[in-house]
Write an enzyme that holds these catalytic residues in place. Structure first.
Site, PDB file in Angstrom:
ATOM      1  N   SER A  89      51.179  12.146 -22.415  1.00 44.08           N
ATOM      2  CA  SER A  89      50.678  10.890 -22.976  1.00 44.08           C
ATOM      3  C   SER A  89      49.188  10.920 -23.261  1.00 44.08           C
ATOM      4  CB  SER A  89      50.952   9.766 -21.990  1.00 44.08           C
ATOM      5  OG  SER A  89      50.282  10.034 -20.777  1.00 44.08           O
ATOM      6  N   SER A 106      46.843  16.424 -16.203  1.00 41.12           N
ATOM      7  CA  SER A 106      46.321  17.685 -15.657  1.00 41.12           C
ATOM      8  C   SER A 106      45.065  17.446 -14.830  1.00 41.12           C
ATOM      9  CB  SER A 106      46.076  18.713 -16.763  1.00 41.12           C
ATOM     10  OG  SER A 106      45.080  18.271 -17.652  1.00 41.12           O
ATOM     11  N   ASP A 130      37.446  13.002 -17.841  1.00 41.95           N
ATOM     12  CA  ASP A 130      38.743  12.753 -17.203  1.00 41.95           C
ATOM     13  C   ASP A 130      38.660  12.941 -15.694  1.00 41.95           C
ATOM     14  OD1 ASP A 130      39.396  12.607 -19.843  1.00 41.95           O
ATOM     15  OD2 ASP A 130      40.545  14.480 -19.899  1.00 41.95           O
TER      16      ASP A 130
HETATM   17  C1  GLA Z   1      39.890  14.830 -23.630  1.00 42.44           C
HETATM   18  C2  GLA Z   1      38.868  15.607 -22.808  1.00 42.44           C
HETATM   19  C3  GLA Z   1      37.691  14.707 -22.423  1.00 42.44           C
HETATM   20  C4  GLA Z   1      37.114  13.988 -23.645  1.00 42.44           C
HETATM   21  C5  GLA Z   1      38.225  13.331 -24.465  1.00 42.44           C
HETATM   22  C6  GLA Z   1      37.714  12.752 -25.757  1.00 42.44           C
HETATM   23  O1  GLA Z   1      40.485  13.830 -22.840  1.00 42.44           O
HETATM   24  O2  GLA Z   1      39.469  16.116 -21.650  1.00 42.44           O
HETATM   25  O3  GLA Z   1      36.710  15.470 -21.760  1.00 42.44           O
HETATM   26  O4  GLA Z   1      36.363  14.864 -24.422  1.00 42.44           O
HETATM   27  O5  GLA Z   1      39.265  14.240 -24.767  1.00 42.44           O
HETATM   28  O6  GLA Z   1      36.864  11.679 -25.513  1.00 42.44           O
END
Ligand code: GLA
Length: 389
Positions: free
Chosen positions: A127, A132, A176
């Site tokens: 999603s 991860s 993240d």
């Molecule tokens: C993914 C990456 C993040 C960020 C987003 C875009 O989720 O893991 O570090 O760059 O894309 O904002």
């Protein structure tokens, strides 16, 4: 039965015994605004979710590692060892926890014994809600708890990112893992990725909810396109740096960017850099709006973020655009945009309570009619970071 009881039961079924096993949880995340800014030294505004990954762990006396995922029962128990922390496609999803173990060792924290693990995630598959990163932070949290390593939650985020970059070879930014490791119930995290300074902002959506719409699009080329965007931004920055002092794109405001952007030698790179600069400023403004209690202005900035990701950064695609553009048609939708890396994954919308049912029905129907398969919808809550259950 609680999820804790269910996963303990699974552990017992798989390994025969659950004495000495502890149960842990790490959330998933959703980003409210500030997309593709984290590797450009800009701001992001994500929050942890109350859905995430559950882990049951029990240390062993030898160096063996045994992994089992309730989500992938067909893979059975995947066995490895602390002496085999080497990325391998055959290791499947266990490359994520193993990558974190490897990253601990790289930082001089030797893991004394192996362990038996069972994982279960209730983040919808593929999603883009960071399953991860959730597994990575969960693993780091378990290692700290079991073996007493002296690391902060912020370190867990950095270690998780390092593992993702260097073991799993995905060149992600810090957003993240940071959102997951530092999550706080009912708050989003206003993070400056240039120096990792941050602030918690309460999300009080009186009378509205956060709704996630999952496109169910397979994210085929996502990683290579992601890396391509990263290098386009890096190149544009290098061009800008020949005429203006800026450590990263996040350091520029819109005016300075417009003043010097002619130096960028391709229209594509100009659009990419423009997004990074404007999105960063939008994120700062969005947090200000929220502080002033102006949820409507916040929603408009979310919408503008999507337009920029669609037209300038070009990471949306027909699936995400359909979800967002259908959402915009509904009264009671305060704001709607794609969230995460893009190229599939999901959208995040703020929807008035009384419009949620209509939102799910109408956006769902329009999506199915246009795309040919269904989207899934989740009304989510903002939860805390990792914990022992
Ligand atoms: C993914 C990456 C993040 C960020 C987003 C875009 O989720 O893991 O570090 O760059 O894309 O904002």
């Amino acid at each position: 039965m609680s999820i804790k009881a269910v996963v303990l039961e699974e552990f017992k079924k798989v390994y025969g015994e659950s004495t000495g096993a502890k149960v842990y949880f790490a959330p998933g995340r959703v980003n409210l605004i500030g997309e593709h800014t984290d590797y450009n030294g800009g701001h992001v505004f994500p929050c942890a979710l109350s859905i995430g990954t559950y882990g049951v762990a029990c240390p062993r006396e030898d160096r063996v590692l045994r992994f089992y995922s309730v989500n992938f029962p067909q893979l059975g128990v995947i066995e490895s060892s602390l002496d085999d922390l080497v990325p391998d496609p055959k290791a499947e999803w266990t490359n994520y926890p193993k990558g974190v173990m490897w990253a601990f060792e790289q930082r001089g924290m030797k893991i004394p014994t192996g362990m038996d693990l069972v994982l279960y995630g209730n983040i919808p598959n593929g999603s883009g809600l960071s399953s991860s990163a959730s597994v990575e932070v969960l693993t780091g949290f378990i290692l700290r708890d079991l073996f007493g390593f002296d690391v902060t939650n912020q370190d867990l985020a950095l270690i998780g990112q390092f593992a993702e970059n260097k073991y799993n070879m995905v060149n992600c930014g810090i957003m993240d893992q940071f959102a997951i490791a530092m999550g706080k119930k009912d708050h989003a995290i206003f993070l400056d990725t240039a120096d990792l300074s941050f602030e918690y902002a309460p999300i009080k959506l009186d009378g509205a909810k956060i709704v996630i719409a999952c496109s169910n699009k397979k994210r085929g080329l996502a990683d290579s396109k992601y890396n391509e965007r990263r290098s386009e931004c890096e190149e544009a920055l290098a061009e800008l740096q020949t005429v203006v002092a800026a450590e990263n794109l996040g350091a520029l405001d819109e005016e300075t960017f417009e003043k010097y952007s002619a130096v960028i030698g391709s229209d594509i790179r100009k659009k990419r850099a423009k997004h990074a600069v404007y999105e960063n400023r939008r994120t700062m403004r969005a947090v200000e709006a929220l502080k002033d209690g102006d949820v409507v202005a916040f929603g408009q900035l979310m919408n503008a973020s999507h337009v920029s990701l669609r037209d300038d950064y070009e990471v949306t695609g027909i699936e995400l655009d359909t979800l967002v553009e259908e959402a915009w048609k509904i009264d009671g939708v305060i704001g709607s945009r794609m969230t995460g890396a893009g190229f599939g994954g999901c959208t995040v919308s703020i929807v008035m309570d009384e419009a949620v049912d209509e939102f799910i029905q109408k956006v769902g129907e329009a999506y199915l009619a246009k795309i040919g398969y269904a989207a899934n919808f989740y009304v989510v809550d903002i939860g805390d970071g990792p914990c022992v259950l």
